[in-house]
Scaffold this motif. Sequence first.
Motif, short mmCIF file in Angstrom:
data_model
loop_
_atom_site.label_atom_id
_atom_site.label_comp_id
_atom_site.label_asym_id
_atom_site.label_seq_id
_atom_site.Cartn_x
_atom_site.Cartn_y
_atom_site.Cartn_z
N PRO A 22 0.79 -1.23 0.00
CA PRO A 22 0.00 0.00 0.00
C PRO A 22 0.83 1.29 0.00
N GLU A 23 2.05 1.24 0.47
CA GLU A 23 2.89 2.44 0.53
C GLU A 23 3.42 2.88 -0.82
N ILE A 24 3.34 2.03 -1.84
CA ILE A 24 3.80 2.40 -3.18
C ILE A 24 2.71 3.22 -3.85
N ARG A 25 3.03 4.47 -4.17
CA ARG A 25 2.04 5.37 -4.77
C ARG A 25 2.07 5.30 -6.29
N ALA A 26 3.25 5.18 -6.86
CA ALA A 26 3.37 5.15 -8.32
C ALA A 26 4.67 4.47 -8.73
N VAL A 27 4.64 3.86 -9.90
CA VAL A 27 5.84 3.24 -10.48
C VAL A 27 5.89 3.65 -11.94
N SER A 28 7.06 4.10 -12.36
CA SER A 28 7.28 4.44 -13.77
C SER A 28 8.68 3.98 -14.15
N PHE A 29 8.99 4.09 -15.42
CA PHE A 29 10.35 3.74 -15.85
C PHE A 29 10.80 4.68 -16.96
N VAL A 30 12.11 4.81 -17.07
CA VAL A 30 12.74 5.59 -18.13
C VAL A 30 13.80 4.70 -18.76
N ARG A 31 13.75 4.54 -20.07
CA ARG A 31 14.79 3.77 -20.76
C ARG A 31 16.03 4.66 -20.90
N ARG A 32 17.15 4.12 -20.52
CA ARG A 32 18.43 4.82 -20.62
C ARG A 32 19.39 3.93 -21.41
N GLU A 33 20.46 4.52 -21.88
CA GLU A 33 21.45 3.72 -22.60
C GLU A 33 22.00 2.66 -21.65
N GLY A 34 21.89 1.42 -22.05
CA GLY A 34 22.41 0.32 -21.25
C GLY A 34 21.44 -0.25 -20.24
N GLY A 35 20.21 0.28 -20.20
CA GLY A 35 19.27 -0.29 -19.25
C GLY A 35 18.04 0.55 -19.03
N VAL A 36 17.45 0.34 -17.87
CA VAL A 36 16.19 1.00 -17.53
C VAL A 36 16.28 1.52 -16.10
N GLU A 37 15.76 2.72 -15.90
CA GLU A 37 15.68 3.30 -14.57
C GLU A 37 14.26 3.10 -14.06
N LEU A 38 14.11 2.38 -12.97
CA LEU A 38 12.82 2.15 -12.35
C LEU A 38 12.61 3.25 -11.32
N ARG A 39 11.52 3.98 -11.44
CA ARG A 39 11.24 5.11 -10.55
C ARG A 39 10.01 4.77 -9.71
N VAL A 40 10.19 4.78 -8.39
CA VAL A 40 9.14 4.40 -7.46
C VAL A 40 8.87 5.57 -6.51
N ILE A 41 7.60 5.95 -6.40
CA ILE A 41 7.21 6.99 -5.46
C ILE A 41 6.50 6.31 -4.30
N LEU A 42 7.01 6.55 -3.10
CA LEU A 42 6.51 5.91 -1.89
C LEU A 42 5.83 6.92 -0.98
N GLU A 43 4.81 6.46 -0.27
CA GLU A 43 4.19 7.30 0.75
C GLU A 43 5.09 7.39 1.97
N ARG A 44 5.67 6.27 2.35
CA ARG A 44 6.63 6.19 3.44
C ARG A 44 7.48 4.95 3.21
N SER A 45 8.59 4.90 3.89
CA SER A 45 9.49 3.76 3.71
C SER A 45 9.74 3.09 5.05
N ASN A 46 9.78 1.78 5.02
CA ASN A 46 10.16 0.98 6.17
C ASN A 46 10.77 -0.31 5.64
N GLU A 47 11.09 -1.22 6.51
CA GLU A 47 11.76 -2.45 6.09
C GLU A 47 10.92 -3.27 5.11
N ASP A 48 9.62 -3.38 5.37
CA ASP A 48 8.75 -4.16 4.49
C ASP A 48 8.63 -3.53 3.10
N VAL A 49 8.55 -2.21 3.07
CA VAL A 49 8.45 -1.49 1.79
C VAL A 49 9.75 -1.65 1.02
N SER A 50 10.87 -1.49 1.69
CA SER A 50 12.16 -1.65 1.03
C SER A 50 12.33 -3.05 0.45
N GLU A 51 11.87 -4.05 1.20
CA GLU A 51 11.95 -5.43 0.72
C GLU A 51 11.07 -5.62 -0.53
#
Length: 96
Positions: A22-51
């Motif tokens: 539930p703490e994950i508000r949004a997920v997006s990505f940006v393609r970059r040379e050599g890979g992809v950047e995953l962008r995550v917007i969180l409401e708050r962070s704790n151990e469970d969210v980080s995992e």
Amino acid sequence: MNDRDDIEALCVVQAMLGNIVPEIRAVSFVRREGGVELRVILERSNEDVSEAVDDIVFELEALQTSGESVWLSSVVDSGPWESVVVVGRLVYLRRE
């Protein structure tokens, strides 16, 4: 957008299956040379969210067919949605 972006969006969604908390508000990505950047917007962070976010990154790395890298960019922002800036292709938006 192109076919590669569509495939990457599908991979991100697949990587998120079972890992959204539930703490994950949004997920997006940006393609970059050599890979992809995953962008995550969180409401708050704790151990469970980080995992959960680490699990998404792990799954996304496993889905990269061409050996591309995955970089994580996470932001904690519990402010009003109108003030949140989403960069890249949006693949998940929490209902608020």
